[in-house]
Write a protein that holds these residues in place. Structure first.
Motif, PDB file in Angstrom:
ATOM      1  N   MET A  71       0.819  -1.215   0.000  1.00 14.28           N
ATOM      2  CA  MET A  71       0.000   0.000   0.000  1.00 14.28           C
ATOM      3  C   MET A  71       0.851   1.262   0.000  1.00 14.28           C
ATOM      4  SD  MET A  71      -3.185  -0.863   2.445  1.00 14.28           S
ATOM      5  CE  MET A  71      -3.194  -2.549   3.007  1.00 14.28           C
ATOM      6  N   LEU A  72       1.920   1.259   0.793  1.00 16.01           N
ATOM      7  CA  LEU A  72       2.766   2.449   0.864  1.00 16.01           C
ATOM      8  C   LEU A  72       3.510   2.693  -0.444  1.00 16.01           C
ATOM      9  CD1 LEU A  72       4.233   2.345   4.493  1.00 16.01           C
ATOM     10  CD2 LEU A  72       2.214   3.536   3.633  1.00 16.01           C
ATOM     11  N   VAL A  73       4.014   1.642  -1.073  1.00 15.38           N
ATOM     12  CA  VAL A  73       4.699   1.812  -2.362  1.00 15.38           C
ATOM     13  C   VAL A  73       3.707   2.298  -3.415  1.00 15.38           C
ATOM     14  CG1 VAL A  73       5.975   0.660  -4.223  1.00 15.38           C
ATOM     15  CG2 VAL A  73       6.529   0.152  -1.839  1.00 15.38           C
ATOM     16  N   LEU A  74       2.496   1.759  -3.394  1.00 15.58           N
ATOM     17  CA  LEU A  74       1.457   2.212  -4.325  1.00 15.58           C
ATOM     18  C   LEU A  74       1.190   3.704  -4.142  1.00 15.58           C
ATOM     19  CD1 LEU A  74      -0.929   1.612  -6.352  1.00 15.58           C
ATOM     20  CD2 LEU A  74      -2.320   1.223  -4.314  1.00 15.58           C
ATOM     21  N   LEU A  75       0.961   4.123  -2.910  1.00 17.03           N
ATOM     22  CA  LEU A  75       0.689   5.539  -2.641  1.00 17.03           C
ATOM     23  C   LEU A  75       1.891   6.423  -2.967  1.00 17.03           C
ATOM     24  CD1 LEU A  75      -1.336   5.234   0.688  1.00 17.03           C
ATOM     25  CD2 LEU A  75      -2.222   5.855  -1.582  1.00 17.03           C
ATOM     26  N   GLN A  76       3.100   5.942  -2.660  1.00 21.95           N
ATOM     27  CA  GLN A  76       4.303   6.720  -2.961  1.00 21.95           C
ATOM     28  C   GLN A  76       4.448   6.908  -4.467  1.00 21.95           C
ATOM     29  OE1 GLN A  76       6.688   8.041  -0.543  1.00 21.95           O
ATOM     30  NE2 GLN A  76       6.969   9.247  -2.402  1.00 21.95           N
ATOM     31  N   SER A  77       4.206   5.863  -5.221  1.00 23.62           N
ATOM     32  CA  SER A  77       4.306   5.927  -6.672  1.00 23.62           C
ATOM     33  C   SER A  77       3.292   6.932  -7.241  1.00 23.62           C
ATOM     34  CB  SER A  77       4.076   4.532  -7.268  1.00 23.62           C
ATOM     35  OG  SER A  77       4.126   4.570  -8.665  1.00 23.62           O
ATOM     36  N   ILE A  78       2.075   6.904  -6.704  1.00 22.36           N
ATOM     37  CA  ILE A  78       1.063   7.868  -7.145  1.00 22.36           C
ATOM     38  C   ILE A  78       1.484   9.278  -6.780  1.00 22.36           C
ATOM     39  CG2 ILE A  78      -1.305   8.676  -6.739  1.00 22.36           C
ATOM     40  CD1 ILE A  78      -2.088   5.671  -6.469  1.00 22.36           C
ATOM     41  N   SER A  79       1.949   9.476  -5.551  1.00 21.56           N
ATOM     42  CA  SER A  79       2.330  10.826  -5.116  1.00 21.56           C
ATOM     43  C   SER A  79       3.577  11.328  -5.830  1.00 21.56           C
ATOM     44  CB  SER A  79       2.502  10.888  -3.599  1.00 21.56           C
ATOM     45  OG  SER A  79       3.698  10.286  -3.183  1.00 21.56           O
ATOM     46  N   ASP A  80       4.416  10.411  -6.316  1.00 21.81           N
ATOM     47  CA  ASP A  80       5.601  10.814  -7.091  1.00 21.81           C
ATOM     48  C   ASP A  80       5.246  11.166  -8.534  1.00 21.81           C
ATOM     49  OD1 ASP A  80       7.223  10.421  -4.896  1.00 21.81           O
ATOM     50  OD2 ASP A  80       8.013   8.487  -5.568  1.00 21.81           O
ATOM     51  N   GLY A  81       3.991  10.930  -8.899  1.00 21.74           N
ATOM     52  CA  GLY A  81       3.547  11.266 -10.246  1.00 21.74           C
ATOM     53  C   GLY A  81       3.845  10.218 -11.297  1.00 21.74           C
ATOM     54  N   GLU A  82       4.230   9.015 -10.877  1.00 21.41           N
ATOM     55  CA  GLU A  82       4.478   7.949 -11.845  1.00 21.41           C
ATOM     56  C   GLU A  82       3.149   7.529 -12.452  1.00 21.41           C
ATOM     57  OE1 GLU A  82       8.308   6.178  -9.415  1.00 21.41           O
ATOM     58  OE2 GLU A  82       6.494   4.985  -9.515  1.00 21.41           O
ATOM     59  N   ARG A  83       3.135   7.371 -13.785  1.00 24.88           N
ATOM     60  CA  ARG A  83       1.880   7.018 -14.442  1.00 24.88           C
ATOM     61  C   ARG A  83       2.119   6.521 -15.851  1.00 24.88           C
ATOM     62  NH1 ARG A  83       0.071  13.201 -15.050  1.00 24.88           N
ATOM     63  NH2 ARG A  83       1.265  13.620 -16.925  1.00 24.88           N
ATOM     64  N   ASP A  84       1.091   5.900 -16.376  1.00 28.18           N
ATOM     65  CA  ASP A  84       1.068   5.472 -17.763  1.00 28.18           C
ATOM     66  C   ASP A  84       0.681   6.705 -18.576  1.00 28.18           C
ATOM     67  OD1 ASP A  84       0.327   4.534 -20.284  1.00 28.18           O
ATOM     68  OD2 ASP A  84      -0.683   2.752 -19.511  1.00 28.18           O
ATOM     69  N   GLU A  85       1.580   7.184 -19.389  1.00 22.72           N
ATOM     70  CA  GLU A  85       1.329   8.418 -20.141  1.00 22.72           C
ATOM     71  C   GLU A  85       0.126   8.299 -21.072  1.00 22.72           C
ATOM     72  OE1 GLU A  85       2.650  11.356 -19.543  1.00 22.72           O
ATOM     73  OE2 GLU A  85       3.956  10.489 -18.015  1.00 22.72           O
ATOM     74  N   GLU A  86      -0.116   7.099 -21.600  1.00 20.21           N
ATOM     75  CA  GLU A  86      -1.254   6.911 -22.500  1.00 20.21           C
ATOM     76  C   GLU A  86      -2.580   6.852 -21.741  1.00 20.21           C
ATOM     77  OE1 GLU A  86      -0.815   3.773 -25.375  1.00 20.21           O
ATOM     78  OE2 GLU A  86       1.336   4.179 -25.546  1.00 20.21           O
ATOM     79  N   HIS A  87      -2.523   6.428 -20.474  1.00 15.26           N
ATOM     80  CA  HIS A  87      -3.734   6.293 -19.647  1.00 15.26           C
ATOM     81  C   HIS A  87      -3.428   6.869 -18.261  1.00 15.26           C
ATOM     82  CE1 HIS A  87      -5.285   3.628 -22.749  1.00 15.26           C
ATOM     83  NE2 HIS A  87      -4.134   2.972 -22.686  1.00 15.26           N
ATOM     84  N   PRO A  88      -3.311   8.192 -18.124  1.00 15.91           N
ATOM     85  CA  PRO A  88      -2.856   8.792 -16.866  1.00 15.91           C
ATOM     86  C   PRO A  88      -3.796   8.605 -15.675  1.00 15.91           C
ATOM     87  CG  PRO A  88      -3.496  10.487 -18.449  1.00 15.91           C
ATOM     88  CD  PRO A  88      -3.541   9.178 -19.168  1.00 15.91           C
ATOM     89  N   ASN A  89      -5.044   8.222 -15.910  1.00 13.91           N
ATOM     90  CA  ASN A  89      -5.966   8.026 -14.790  1.00 13.91           C
ATOM     91  C   ASN A  89      -5.990   6.576 -14.297  1.00 13.91           C
ATOM     92  OD1 ASN A  89      -7.761   9.102 -12.881  1.00 13.91           O
ATOM     93  ND2 ASN A  89      -9.546   8.602 -14.117  1.00 13.91           N
ATOM     94  N   LEU A  90      -5.227   5.695 -14.920  1.00 12.30           N
ATOM     95  CA  LEU A  90      -5.122   4.318 -14.453  1.00 12.30           C
ATOM     96  C   LEU A  90      -3.966   4.213 -13.466  1.00 12.30           C
ATOM     97  CD1 LEU A  90      -5.603   2.282 -17.764  1.00 12.30           C
ATOM     98  CD2 LEU A  90      -7.325   2.873 -16.049  1.00 12.30           C
ATOM     99  N   ILE A  91      -4.102   3.341 -12.483  1.00 17.54           N
ATOM    100  CA  ILE A  91      -3.023   3.182 -11.491  1.00 17.54           C
ATOM    101  C   ILE A  91      -2.344   1.819 -11.599  1.00 17.54           C
ATOM    102  CG2 ILE A  91      -3.970   4.880  -9.878  1.00 17.54           C
ATOM    103  CD1 ILE A  91      -4.998   2.513  -8.176  1.00 17.54           C
TER     104      ILE A  91
END
Length: 185
Positions: A71-91
């Motif tokens: 859970m913490l790595v998931l939240l950290q990744s989201i807060s760091d702005g890591e994302r799929d550029e083609e689908h930025p709203n997917l986690i």
């Protein structure tokens, strides 16, 4: 609860709650003896001898810390702005990173398949493909209130700054006590 589909994540929630219940039961059996998690591990090491750390609250805490790390790595990744550029709203990118770091090495082939592939064995479990949209997750974390994404991310950052050192201390304790098990579930 914020991850969405109850039928998909209820086993995960039940597992986490079950581990908390096991740890709590040991603590409640003698609060003065089990003041800290380390006390619990030390006493169980003495009690269970060669069976330790494969039993009791020690085992429950081991799996709980792994789930919390996910859970913490998931939240950290989201807060760091890591994302799929083609689908930025997917986690999925964030969850995949969290799974790779926190859980994959402890899961056997079957569990890895369940997590990684949609409808691989059980139609109700779609792992990465059943995650909520980032916007829905952030809204759920805000308990349904409409809040700007930046505000939610800042709250996640604050949460992580408080919780990460605690989880790191638990991992360090397991390492120092040689309590970490590497078998696959």
């Amino acid at each position: 609860d914020c991850l969405g589909t109850p039928i998909v994540y209820s086993p995960v929630k039940a597992d986490l709650a079950g581990n908390i219940k096991k740890i709590r039961a040991v603590y409640d059996s003698n609060p003065s003896k089990f003041k800290t998690l380390q006390n619990i591990l030390e006493v169980e090491k003495e009690m269970y001898g060669s069976a330790w750390p494969k039993t009791g609250a020690t085992l429950a805490l081991m799996w709980l810390k792994r789930g919390l790390k996910f859970m913490l790595v998931l939240l950290q990744s989201i807060s760091d702005g890591e994302r799929d550029e083609e689908h930025p709203n997917l986690i999925r990118v964030n969850a995949l990173k969290a799974y790779e770091i926190a859980l994959k090495k402890y899961h056997g082939w079957m569990l890895q398949k369940l997590f990684m592939e949609p409808y691989s064995f059980f139609p109700c479990f779609t792992g990465l493909f059943s995650l909520p949209y980032k916007s829905d997750l952030l809204k759920a974390l805000e308990k349904g209130k409409e809040v700007k994404e930046e505000e939610s991310i800042e709250k996640i950052h604050q949460f992580l700054s408080r919780v990460t050192p605690i989880l790191d201390a638990i991992y360090e304790m397991y390492t120092k006590m040689n309590a970490e098990l590497s078998y696959k579930a």
